[in-house]
Motif scaffolding. Structure first.
Motif, PDB file in Angstrom:
ATOM      1  N   GLU A 112     -36.404  43.363  22.315  1.00 30.58           N
ATOM      2  CA  GLU A 112     -36.355  42.768  20.973  1.00 30.58           C
ATOM      3  C   GLU A 112     -37.673  42.992  20.233  1.00 30.58           C
ATOM      4  O   GLU A 112     -37.692  43.467  19.096  1.00 30.58           O
ATOM      5  N   MET A 117     -34.085  42.055  27.401  1.00 32.81           N
ATOM      6  CA  MET A 117     -34.973  41.133  26.688  1.00 32.81           C
ATOM      7  C   MET A 117     -36.274  40.946  27.468  1.00 32.81           C
ATOM      8  O   MET A 117     -37.358  40.939  26.889  1.00 32.81           O
ATOM      9  N   LEU A 138     -27.504  42.079  20.546  1.00 35.50           N
ATOM     10  CA  LEU A 138     -28.748  41.882  19.823  1.00 35.50           C
ATOM     11  C   LEU A 138     -28.560  42.569  18.478  1.00 35.50           C
ATOM     12  O   LEU A 138     -28.198  43.752  18.425  1.00 35.50           O
ATOM     13  N   LYS A 153     -30.268  37.340  19.000  1.00 40.33           N
ATOM     14  CA  LYS A 153     -29.737  37.584  20.342  1.00 40.33           C
ATOM     15  C   LYS A 153     -28.565  36.639  20.543  1.00 40.33           C
ATOM     16  O   LYS A 153     -28.695  35.429  20.343  1.00 40.33           O
ATOM     17  N   THR A 175     -33.720  39.061  13.593  1.00 42.57           N
ATOM     18  CA  THR A 175     -33.108  39.521  14.843  1.00 42.57           C
ATOM     19  C   THR A 175     -32.320  38.338  15.392  1.00 42.57           C
ATOM     20  O   THR A 175     -32.694  37.181  15.196  1.00 42.57           O
TER      21      THR A 175
END
Length: 165
Positions: A145, A140, A15, A8, A6
């Protein structure tokens, strides 16, 4: 674990999640196309989703809610902006009231899901973009996430069940 990474990116207001599966793109695509399969993974295990509308065509809408451990319900909506079966899906995403109407709370995000073949396997890239850095940070802080990683982590089990589908 199916999730590879992942990322950000506050500068890009995005994201990105990348996952790989032991299934071809057509089978992974079914996990978006079929609302009964979609609701089995959309939302982390502690907040399962129920899709009560799923008009899977460009311009169509999906309405759903996720039920928390205490019975609380968080409602959401999608509007499908582009569907290129079985390779790419794009939709706007936001919070809704209990009737499925957009509330505008926390703004609107846009998702692009891309499926790529890797032989008999596939890679899914899910890019979510936001209206502002503040919106990205709010999502977030709400656990987007981690929740997305947990949700996508459930896809392997569903794909294994439907290996011959």
């Amino acid at each position: 674990m199916t999730v590879i990474s992942t990322d950000k990116n506050p500068e890009a207001l995005s994201l990105t999640l990348v996952a790989e599966f032991d299934a071809g793109v057509e089978r992974v695509w079914q996990l978006f196309e079929d609302p009964r399969r979609l609701e089995r993974w959309w939302g982390p295990p502690t907040y399962p989703a129920t899709f009560y509308k799923h008009d899977f065509v460009p311009g169509g809408r999906a309405s759903y809610y996720m039920t928390g451990p205490g019975g609380d319900k968080a409602h959401g909506w999608w509007e499908f902006t582009s569907i290129e079966s079985p390779r790419e899906l794009q939709f706007d995403d936001g919070f809704a009231d209990s009737d499925g109407n957009p509330t505008g709370e926390f703004g609107i995000s846009h998702a692009t899901v891309t499926l790529e073949p890797l032989g008999e396997r596939s890679r899914m890239t899910m890019l979510s973009t936001f209206e502002s850095e503040e919106q990205l940070e709010q999502m977030m802080q709400m656990g987007m996430e981690e929740g997305l990683k947990e949700a996508v982590g459930q896809m392997d089990g569903i794909l294994a069940e439907h290996a011959n589908a």
